[in-house]
Write a protein that holds these residues in place. Sequence first.
Motif, PDB file in Angstrom:
ATOM      1  N   SER A   1       0.745  -1.458  -0.255  1.00 38.71           N
ATOM      2  CA  SER A   1       0.002  -0.312  -0.221  1.00 38.71           C
ATOM      3  C   SER A   1       0.971   1.373   0.037  1.00 38.71           C
ATOM      4  O   SER A   1       0.876   1.930   0.613  1.00 38.71           O
ATOM      5  CB  SER A   1      -0.811  -0.276   1.463  1.00 38.71           C
ATOM      6  N   LEU A   2       1.972   1.216  -0.657  1.00 38.98           N
ATOM      7  CA  LEU A   2       2.594   2.415  -1.019  1.00 38.98           C
ATOM      8  C   LEU A   2       1.991   3.476  -1.259  1.00 38.98           C
ATOM      9  O   LEU A   2       1.244   4.018  -2.368  1.00 38.98           O
ATOM     10  CB  LEU A   2       4.349   2.022  -1.917  1.00 38.98           C
ATOM     11  N   LYS A   3       2.228   4.717  -0.810  1.00 38.64           N
ATOM     12  CA  LYS A   3       2.374   5.651  -1.055  1.00 38.64           C
ATOM     13  C   LYS A   3       3.310   6.918  -1.501  1.00 38.64           C
ATOM     14  O   LYS A   3       4.545   6.969  -1.081  1.00 38.64           O
ATOM     15  CB  LYS A   3       1.470   6.457   0.799  1.00 38.64           C
ATOM     16  N   PRO A   4       2.802   8.061  -1.799  1.00 34.51           N
ATOM     17  CA  PRO A   4       3.833   8.530  -2.865  1.00 34.51           C
ATOM     18  C   PRO A   4       4.441   9.326  -1.426  1.00 34.51           C
ATOM     19  O   PRO A   4       6.137   9.325  -1.913  1.00 34.51           O
ATOM     20  CB  PRO A   4       3.159  10.085  -3.512  1.00 34.51           C
ATOM     21  N   GLU A   5       4.354   9.474  -0.260  1.00 32.31           N
ATOM     22  CA  GLU A   5       5.203  10.295   1.010  1.00 32.31           C
ATOM     23  C   GLU A   5       6.588   9.516   1.168  1.00 32.31           C
ATOM     24  O   GLU A   5       7.076   9.397   2.037  1.00 32.31           O
ATOM     25  CB  GLU A   5       4.467  10.830   2.122  1.00 32.31           C
ATOM     26  N   ASP A   6       5.940   8.364   0.511  1.00 31.35           N
ATOM     27  CA  ASP A   6       6.735   7.119   1.154  1.00 31.35           C
ATOM     28  C   ASP A   6       8.536   6.541   0.274  1.00 31.35           C
ATOM     29  O   ASP A   6       9.501   6.314   0.196  1.00 31.35           O
ATOM     30  CB  ASP A   6       7.150   5.200   0.641  1.00 31.35           C
ATOM     31  N   THR A   7       8.124   7.694  -0.669  1.00 33.25           N
ATOM     32  CA  THR A   7       9.317   7.975  -1.629  1.00 33.25           C
ATOM     33  C   THR A   7      10.887   8.392  -1.001  1.00 33.25           C
ATOM     34  O   THR A   7      10.610   9.700  -0.164  1.00 33.25           O
ATOM     35  CB  THR A   7       9.646   8.829  -2.553  1.00 33.25           C
ATOM     36  N   GLY A   8      11.668   7.628  -1.417  1.00 32.90           N
ATOM     37  CA  GLY A   8      13.094   8.421  -0.376  1.00 32.90           C
ATOM     38  C   GLY A   8      14.535   6.901  -0.674  1.00 32.90           C
ATOM     39  O   GLY A   8      13.873   6.184  -1.834  1.00 32.90           O
ATOM     40  N   VAL A   9      15.064   7.582  -0.080  1.00 36.85           N
ATOM     41  CA  VAL A   9      16.729   6.266  -0.766  1.00 36.85           C
ATOM     42  C   VAL A   9      16.279   5.715   1.054  1.00 36.85           C
ATOM     43  O   VAL A   9      16.190   6.252   2.546  1.00 36.85           O
ATOM     44  CB  VAL A   9      17.832   6.681  -0.668  1.00 36.85           C
ATOM     45  N   TYR A  10      16.280   4.063   0.828  1.00 36.63           N
ATOM     46  CA  TYR A  10      16.718   3.310   1.756  1.00 36.63           C
ATOM     47  C   TYR A  10      17.460   2.709   2.323  1.00 36.63           C
ATOM     48  O   TYR A  10      18.186   2.234   1.305  1.00 36.63           O
ATOM     49  CB  TYR A  10      14.915   2.461   1.658  1.00 36.63           C
ATOM     50  N   TYR A  11      17.949   3.079   3.445  1.00 36.34           N
ATOM     51  CA  TYR A  11      19.311   2.390   4.270  1.00 36.34           C
ATOM     52  C   TYR A  11      18.514   0.705   5.321  1.00 36.34           C
ATOM     53  O   TYR A  11      17.932   1.298   5.823  1.00 36.34           O
ATOM     54  CB  TYR A  11      19.951   2.991   4.778  1.00 36.34           C
TER      55      TYR A  11
END
Length: 112
Positions: free
Chosen positions: A82-92
Amino acid sequence: QVQPVESGGGLVQTGGSLRLSCAASGSAFSIMGWYRQAPGKERELVATITRGGSTHYADSVKGRFTISRDNAKTTVYLQMNSLKPEDTGVYYCNSDPSSFRWGQGTQVTVSS
């Protein structure tokens, strides 16, 4: 020193899913976490897991993300639904608190 290697990111539409993987040799006894850094923002911790499998999530991802680990393979996963635009980013991934070298991360982009 442990150097995590993240993979699995990509471009998905709102509501889609991705599964991230992190290979971190030497992390078997550490509390591990997934962090993300959105454009223009500080890096934040979104999920953690103990060696025994106890988990904790940031409120923003609770109920949508699931962290898991394979201690034998020293690999940590993050299932993101259920991904949202605010989940956008670089994940570490890193230990919690972070004590390993930071990897290059994996880019997650959620389009609206």
